[in-house]
Write a protein that holds these residues in place. Structure first.
Motif, PDB file in Angstrom:
ATOM      1  N   VAL A  51       0.912  -1.169   0.003  1.00  0.00           N
ATOM      2  CA  VAL A  51      -0.067   0.009   0.118  1.00  0.00           C
ATOM      3  C   VAL A  51       0.854   1.130  -0.011  1.00  0.00           C
ATOM      4  N   SER A  52       2.104   1.126   0.862  1.00  0.00           N
ATOM      5  CA  SER A  52       2.790   2.433   0.782  1.00  0.00           C
ATOM      6  C   SER A  52       3.651   2.631  -0.477  1.00  0.00           C
ATOM      7  N   GLY A  53       3.921   1.627  -1.154  1.00  0.00           N
ATOM      8  CA  GLY A  53       4.613   1.902  -2.604  1.00  0.00           C
ATOM      9  C   GLY A  53       3.610   2.140  -3.490  1.00  0.00           C
ATOM     10  N   LEU A  54       2.392   1.747  -3.569  1.00  0.00           N
ATOM     11  CA  LEU A  54       1.403   2.203  -4.583  1.00  0.00           C
ATOM     12  C   LEU A  54       1.141   3.559  -4.231  1.00  0.00           C
ATOM     13  N   ALA A  55       1.040   3.991  -2.884  1.00  0.00           N
ATOM     14  CA  ALA A  55       0.668   5.423  -2.727  1.00  0.00           C
ATOM     15  C   ALA A  55       1.937   6.539  -3.257  1.00  0.00           C
ATOM     16  N   ASP A  56       3.277   6.133  -3.187  1.00  0.00           N
ATOM     17  CA  ASP A  56       4.169   6.783  -3.405  1.00  0.00           C
ATOM     18  C   ASP A  56       4.233   6.997  -5.161  1.00  0.00           C
ATOM     19  N   VAL A  57       3.816   5.863  -5.792  1.00  0.00           N
ATOM     20  CA  VAL A  57       3.811   5.839  -7.375  1.00  0.00           C
ATOM     21  C   VAL A  57       2.560   7.005  -7.699  1.00  0.00           C
ATOM     22  N   LEU A  58       1.372   6.826  -7.107  1.00  0.00           N
ATOM     23  CA  LEU A  58       0.367   7.749  -7.452  1.00  0.00           C
ATOM     24  C   LEU A  58       0.862   9.249  -6.897  1.00  0.00           C
ATOM     25  N   ALA A  59       1.346   9.378  -6.035  1.00  0.00           N
ATOM     26  CA  ALA A  59       1.674  10.792  -5.459  1.00  0.00           C
ATOM     27  C   ALA A  59       2.711  11.050  -6.324  1.00  0.00           C
ATOM     28  N   GLU A  60       3.688  10.580  -6.980  1.00  0.00           N
ATOM     29  CA  GLU A  60       4.696  11.206  -7.892  1.00  0.00           C
ATOM     30  C   GLU A  60       4.085  11.368  -8.846  1.00  0.00           C
ATOM     31  N   ASN A  61       3.261  10.723  -9.657  1.00  0.00           N
ATOM     32  CA  ASN A  61       2.586  10.747 -10.915  1.00  0.00           C
ATOM     33  C   ASN A  61       1.688  12.001 -10.823  1.00  0.00           C
ATOM     34  N   GLY A  62       0.963  12.148  -9.839  1.00  0.00           N
ATOM     35  CA  GLY A  62      -0.182  13.051  -9.549  1.00  0.00           C
ATOM     36  C   GLY A  62       0.326  14.396  -9.296  1.00  0.00           C
ATOM     37  N   GLN A  63       1.618  14.836  -9.249  1.00  0.00           N
ATOM     38  CA  GLN A  63       2.195  15.880  -9.014  1.00  0.00           C
ATOM     39  C   GLN A  63       1.639  17.052 -10.286  1.00  0.00           C
ATOM     40  N   ALA A  64       1.621  16.669 -11.194  1.00  0.00           N
ATOM     41  CA  ALA A  64       1.123  17.516 -12.332  1.00  0.00           C
ATOM     42  C   ALA A  64      -0.357  18.102 -12.135  1.00  0.00           C
ATOM     43  N   ALA A  65      -1.072  16.860 -11.899  1.00  0.00           N
ATOM     44  CA  ALA A  65      -2.561  17.069 -11.757  1.00  0.00           C
ATOM     45  C   ALA A  65      -2.762  17.970 -10.319  1.00  0.00           C
ATOM     46  N   LEU A  66      -2.162  17.827  -9.462  1.00  0.00           N
ATOM     47  CA  LEU A  66      -2.250  18.484  -8.402  1.00  0.00           C
ATOM     48  C   LEU A  66      -1.810  20.270  -8.549  1.00  0.00           C
ATOM     49  N   VAL A  67      -0.763  20.234  -9.348  1.00  0.00           N
ATOM     50  CA  VAL A  67      -0.085  21.734  -9.634  1.00  0.00           C
ATOM     51  C   VAL A  67      -1.205  22.448 -10.570  1.00  0.00           C
ATOM     52  N   PHE A  68      -1.825  22.076 -11.447  1.00  0.00           N
ATOM     53  CA  PHE A  68      -2.460  22.390 -12.593  1.00  0.00           C
ATOM     54  C   PHE A  68      -4.058  22.215 -12.038  1.00  0.00           C
ATOM     55  N   SER A  69      -4.356  21.683 -11.066  1.00  0.00           N
ATOM     56  CA  SER A  69      -5.809  21.192 -10.538  1.00  0.00           C
ATOM     57  C   SER A  69      -6.289  20.565 -11.846  1.00  0.00           C
ATOM     58  N   ASP A  70      -5.864  19.485 -12.190  1.00  0.00           N
ATOM     59  CA  ASP A  70      -6.218  18.851 -13.521  1.00  0.00           C
ATOM     60  C   ASP A  70      -7.101  17.491 -12.843  1.00  0.00           C
ATOM     61  N   ARG A  71      -8.675  17.611 -12.852  1.00  0.00           N
ATOM     62  CA  ARG A  71      -9.391  16.875 -12.109  1.00  0.00           C
ATOM     63  C   ARG A  71      -9.517  15.552 -13.312  1.00  0.00           C
ATOM     64  N   THR A  72      -9.357  15.481 -14.328  1.00  0.00           N
ATOM     65  CA  THR A  72      -9.353  14.572 -15.049  1.00  0.00           C
ATOM     66  C   THR A  72      -8.233  13.468 -15.055  1.00  0.00           C
ATOM     67  N   GLU A  73      -6.999  14.261 -15.110  1.00  0.00           N
ATOM     68  CA  GLU A  73      -5.911  13.424 -14.744  1.00  0.00           C
ATOM     69  C   GLU A  73      -5.916  12.595 -13.457  1.00  0.00           C
ATOM     70  N   ALA A  74      -6.410  13.261 -12.318  1.00  0.00           N
ATOM     71  CA  ALA A  74      -6.498  12.981 -11.141  1.00  0.00           C
ATOM     72  C   ALA A  74      -7.356  11.993 -10.941  1.00  0.00           C
ATOM     73  N   LYS A  75      -8.316  11.933 -11.814  1.00  0.00           N
ATOM     74  CA  LYS A  75      -9.460  10.669 -11.703  1.00  0.00           C
ATOM     75  C   LYS A  75      -8.906   9.548 -12.355  1.00  0.00           C
ATOM     76  N   ARG A  76      -8.250   9.991 -13.596  1.00  0.00           N
ATOM     77  CA  ARG A  76      -7.378   8.857 -14.259  1.00  0.00           C
ATOM     78  C   ARG A  76      -6.619   8.016 -13.261  1.00  0.00           C
ATOM     79  N   LEU A  77      -5.617   8.727 -12.629  1.00  0.00           N
ATOM     80  CA  LEU A  77      -4.934   7.848 -11.772  1.00  0.00           C
ATOM     81  C   LEU A  77      -5.169   7.379 -10.913  1.00  0.00           C
ATOM     82  N   LEU A  78      -6.637   7.744  -9.978  1.00  0.00           N
ATOM     83  CA  LEU A  78      -7.012   7.126  -8.965  1.00  0.00           C
ATOM     84  C   LEU A  78      -7.814   5.762  -9.460  1.00  0.00           C
ATOM     85  N   ALA A  79      -8.363   5.975 -10.645  1.00  0.00           N
ATOM     86  CA  ALA A  79      -9.017   4.773 -11.388  1.00  0.00           C
ATOM     87  C   ALA A  79      -8.451   3.445 -11.342  1.00  0.00           C
TER      88      ALA A  79
END
Length: 1006
Positions: A51-79
């Motif tokens: 779980v911790s490893g999976l969370a680290d990957v999501l956090a690393e890949n979701g930086q762009a979505a968080l910076v630009f508030s990209d909801r679509t990218e964020a949903k794709r990553l969580l899906a």
């Protein structure tokens, strides 16, 4: 609680199988537990890491979505989490708190946890709840740009773990099954030979066949056990054969020994019966003469003897009572051995107990010139509740031993108040002597029965060695412990402490409050004697000084005179080194004559020797009073009270209870005395007749049964051992008649053992009175068994013991009415004493004048005799006048004024007596009772013809019933002849008296 509560009773086979199975099960359980725990912990940690490893990957890949508030990218990553079944929910949140994406397997939109804002990555998990929450802050170039939240559920992993555990348990069960089969097979190697051994042992125990043997299967430890068992059987078989051979001979020996034991038992029982019969016979033989001694001395005490004779009689009476108690204890030693001795708790006077003890041994102590000192704590209550007889017995033994084993020195009897509380005290009794003493070994064996310190003691001093054993056991029964402290050559001390209840009655301490304080000088060479007297006087509030010798006493008197603080009282010992008491008394009188001291003190001589010895040695130095050591507080109180002119309270002996008063409820009751002993008949009849009861006498049981058919009686006093018919047989015959079913029959016998008492009650007797018979005990038994009647309860108006009136002070001027009431007590006795006094001193004036002129010493002696006689009849003024004149003559001074005063007082006293007797005679002449006089005269004739003892009260009753001048003259003549033991002349005078009485009865005197 035990896991296997009945394990000890299981068979060996079952025990072995159970032990193997439990051991294997325990091993498998421990192994499975370790494996299960280890597997669960490993899987849990692995899931958390995933779980911790999976969370680290999501956090690393979701930086762009968080910076630009990209909801679509964020949903794709969580899906992308849909392939991870353990994830329950996920959120991606911007730094400003905007939720960019929310994912869960159900597709529902849920709010993120409120506390997601954490500065660093945080894993919140609980092993037992099977879930975890992971909060990760997303940082880019040291700037926090948002958060990633994951919620995981590990239920699937737990289920997989449980599946693996079930597989392990199934494998363990299979293994235990295999082990049980092997255990059942292999345990036979151990259990079979042991079971064979046990089976053989049971068979031997049941059949007693010691020829059986156990087969041996190997050479291991079990084989050695079987070999040893077989060897033991061989030894037992050999011994059994030997015992069988001896058994036949043993039965014959046992039969022989049994016959011998039965014979010995019969002999022992016969000896025991003989002992009991011996004790019963000895009890009867000893008590019969004791009854006469006690009874006759008691009657003599009631006949108003002189002071000296009363003292002798009192000592005889108390000593015989003490001898009776000792006899009882010797006869009852078997009761003490069997633990059946009973204590009687009743009120008693502690001083009377101590005085009775001292009366027994004071003469022996005087013969050996021993100083006997009694120290009674002044704070001790005078009356206690306890067994006075047993306490007196213990003290008798201790004091008797002290006198026996002491050749010179002193015997100190001390009673100390140890503690006190309302209604209860503890007293310590100590008896110390300066005798031969004992070693530690001798003292250790002292309380064993029939032993003394050693054999030489018995040879030198005699004794059975039984007294101290009885004393110790009696003290233990009373709640104390008798101990001894002794040193060879220096003496011994016996002591014990007892607790007593006490009634709240006034004693000497209260009565002493009526005294006024005095300055007292105590003179005695013995420290203990001075200390004892000082403590008594100080307890009364007196001021006491001490002197250890005669010279020191005279010096103290001079110093007291010089300081103006003269001594008012001197308590002076007689026998002292240097100046003795007589010499000091003479010196004091000389000092008064020379005016060396202003005021002559009262001198009371205190001596360990007899009063008569002191008076013979005193000569012209007679003290004011004499006290015989050891001094009781009450004795000293009475002496000081007399000196101060106060009222002396009577002692128990002086205030002897009147039997007529005790028997008032049954006065006039008719009694039948069945007794074969003539002395016992006299004593008992005297007791009962003095009590106002009517008595008929039967000489044996047959006469007693016959007497009941001729007259009705209220009670029967029955002796047991009599000729012709015993008391037991007579009682049984009486009870066979229904008319006598309620007739009280009281055993009056010297047979006092428990068996004999039971025989009396079984025969039908109502009560039991042991001989020697005490009058109060006999009256108490009659009161228990005779119903009082209304007529009997009324006082006898004609009793000669009642005063005609209470105006004695007016009728007898110059007499002390209190003394007359207290010391004489009855009008009849007073009249008799006054008649004797008037007769003895009718010509006193003519007798005294020649002595006054020619011989001053003889005159003083005559006055001394008159003074004593006047004091005895209560003529106090005449006694004082004679005393003053005597004192002048002793100082060689002839005082004519004092002589005239004496003669005038003597004449007035004689005239007063004559007037009183004349008035009484006139009053009595009008109230003569001649029918009663005839009955009394018949009794007197029977006594005179049998040369028996004539009670003085019988003469007094006759004098009251025959008041005429001729009757009084004849009675006086009869009384004089009786005193001279001339019964023949007394019978002649009695014949004249009977003639006079008969004339009055027939009316011929008119």
């Amino acid at each position: 609680m035990r896991v296997l509560p009945d394990f000890a009773n299981w068979s060996l086979r079952r025990k072995l199988v159970t032990i193997i199975m439990l051991s294997c099960a325990a091993c498998l359980l421990v192994s499975l537990s370790v494996m299960a725990v280890s597997s669960a912990v490993s899987r849990y940690r692995s899931a958390l890491q995933q779980v911790s490893g999976l969370a680290d990957v999501l956090a690393e890949n979701g930086q762009a979505a968080l910076v630009f508030s990209d909801r679509t990218e964020a949903k794709r990553l969580l899906a992308s989490l849909k392939d991870h079944t353990e994830i329950l929910s996920a959120w991606m949140i911007a730094a400003d708190g905007t939720v960019l994406a929310n994912w869960n397997p159900r597709g529902e939109i849920t709010a993120p946890p409120a506390d997601y804002g954490v500065p660093t990555q945080e894993m919140r998990t609980n092993f037992w709840e099977r879930r975890a929450d992971l909060y990760i802050p997303v940082v880019r170039k040291n700037e926090q740009i948002g958060y990633l939240l994951l919620q995981a559920d590990f239920t699937q992993q737990w289920n997989e773990q449980l599946t693996d555990l079930g597989k392990g348990l199934a494998g363990a069960a299979l293994a235990l099954t295999v082990v049980s089969l092997l255990a059942l097979r292999l345990q036979r190697v151990i259990s079979r030979p042991i079971e064979e051994l046990a089976t053989t042992a049971r068979l031997i125990a049941h059949e007693k066949n010691y020829s059986l043997r156990v087969p041996r299967h190997g050479r291991d430890d079990i084989g050695e056990l079987v070999l040893a068992f077989n060897s033991m059987l061989e030894e037992i078989q050999l011994r059994d054969k030997t015992l069988t051979d001896h058994r036949d001979r043993l039965e014959e020996e046992v039969a022989q020994r049994t016959a011998e034991l039965l014979l010995a038992k019969d002999q022992a029982e016969a000896a025991s019966r003989s002992k009991g019969l011996f004790l019963a016979n000895m009890s009867h033989e000893i008590r019969t003469p004791m009854n006469a001694i006690i009874g006759l001395s008691d009657l003599a005490l009631n006949s108003n003897p002189s002071t000296k004779l009363r003292d002798y009689l009192h000592k005889i009476h108390t000593s015989s009572l003490a001898l009776l108690s000792i006899t009882n204890d010797i006869l009852d030693y078997s009761k003490i051995e069997a633990g059946r001795m009973e204590l009687v708790v009743e009120p008693f006077n502690i001083e009377e107990v101590l005085e009775n003890v001292l009366n027994l041994f004071i003469v022996r102590a005087e013969e050996k010139e021993l100083e006997v000192v009694l120290e009674l704590d002044p704070a001790t209550p005078p009356y206690l509740n306890g067994d006075a007889l047993r306490l007196g017995q213990v003290l008798n033994n201790l004091v008797g031993n002290a006198v026996k084993f002491t050749q010179r020195g002193e015997i100190h009897i001390k009673v100390t108040l140890v503690s006190a509380e309302p209604g209860r005290v503890m007293l310590n009794f100590a008896v110390r002597d300066t005798g031969i003493g004992m070693t530690e070994d001798q003292a250790a064996n002292l309380f064993q029965a029939f032993t003394q310190a050693d054999g030489s003691i018995t040879r030198r001093f005699g004794g059975t060695g039984l007294g101290l054993t009885i004393s110790k056991r009696l003290v233990e029964m009373m709640g104390g412990d008798l101990s001894v402290h002794s040193e060879i050559g220096r003496g011994s001390q016996f002591e014990f402490s007892l607790c007593f209840d006490y009634p709240r009655e006034p004693g000497a301490a209260v009565l002493s409050g009526n005294l006024h304080s005095m300055r007292v000088l105590i003179v005695d060479d013995l420290d203990i004697s001075r200390q004892m007297l000082r403590e008594i006087l100080q307890a009364w509030g007196f001021e006491a000084a001490e002197a250890a010798s005669g010279d020191e006493a005279l010096l103290c008197l001079r110093k007291a005179n010089d300081s103006g603080r003269d001594f008012e009282l001197v308590l002076l010992d007689w026998k002292m080194p240097g100046l003795d008491g007589v010499q000091v008394t003479r010196a004091i009188k000389d000092m008064v004559k020379r005016s060396e001291i202003r005021h002559a003190p009262v001198v009371i001589m205190v001596t360990a020797f007899s009063r008569e010895s002191l008076l013979n040695a005193a000569g012209d130095a007679i003290p004011d009073d004499i006290l015989v050591k050891p001094v009781m507080p009450s004795m000293l109180l009475d002496a000081v009270t007399r000196l101060q002119g106060g009222k002396v309270f009577p002692t128990a002996e002086q205030a002897r209870p009147q039997l007529a008063t005790l028997a008032a409820p049954i006065r006039g009751a008719k009694l039948l005395l069945v007794e074969d002993n003539e002395i016992n008949q006299i004593v008992t009849c005297e007791y009962l007749q003095n009590a106002g009861l009517e008595v008929d006498v039967a000489n044996n049981g047959r006469e007693g049964v016959a007497a009941l058919s001729n007259k009705r009686y209220d009670a029967v006093l029955m002796d047991l051992q009599m000729p012709e018919m015993s008391g037991i047989e007579a009682t049984r015959l009486i009870r066979q008649n229904p008319a006598y079913a309620d007739l009280p029959i009281i055993a009056m016998t010297a047979a006092v053992q428990e068996r004999e008492r039971n025989e009396c009650y079984a025969a039908g007797m109502n009560d039991h009175v042991g001989k020697p018979v005490l009058p109060q005990t006999l009256i108490a038994a009659l009161l228990r068994n005779i119903k009082p009647s209304a007529a009997s309860a009324q006082p006898d108006a004609k009793s000669p013991d009642n005063w005609p009136d209470d105006n004695l002070a007016a009728e007898l001027p110059g007499f002390d009415p209190e003394y007359l009431h207290l010391a004489i007590g009855s009008d009849a006795k007073l009249r008799r004493l006054l008649e004797h006094f008037a007769s003895a001193f009718a010509g006193a004036a003519g007798q005294f004048d020649p002595l006054w002129l020619d011989d001053a010493t003889a005159a003083a002696n005559w006055l001394h005799h008159l003074k004593g006689a006047a004091g005895a009849v209560g003529a106090i003024e005449l006694s004082r006048a004679a005393g003053r004149l005597e004192s002048d003559l002793q100082q060689e001074v002839k005082n004519a004024t004092a002589k005239a005063e004496f003669e005038q007082t003597l004449a007035a006293t004689l005239q007063t007596i004559a007037d009183y007797l004349t008035d009484e005679s006139d009053a009595m002449n009008a109230n003569g009772d001649y029918p009663t006089a005839a009955t009394l005269a018949a009794r007197l004739r029977a006594l005179l013809e049998g040369s028996d003892y004539v009670p003085r009260d019988l003469i007094e009753h006759l004098r009251y019933t025959v008041p005429s001048a001729d009757g009084r003259r004849l009675l006086k003549q009869i009384e004089k002849q009786i005193e001279l033991i001339d019964y023949r002349q007394a019978l002649a005078a009695l014949t004249d008296l009977e003639t006079l009485v008969q004339r009055h009865l027939t009316g011929e005197h008119r």
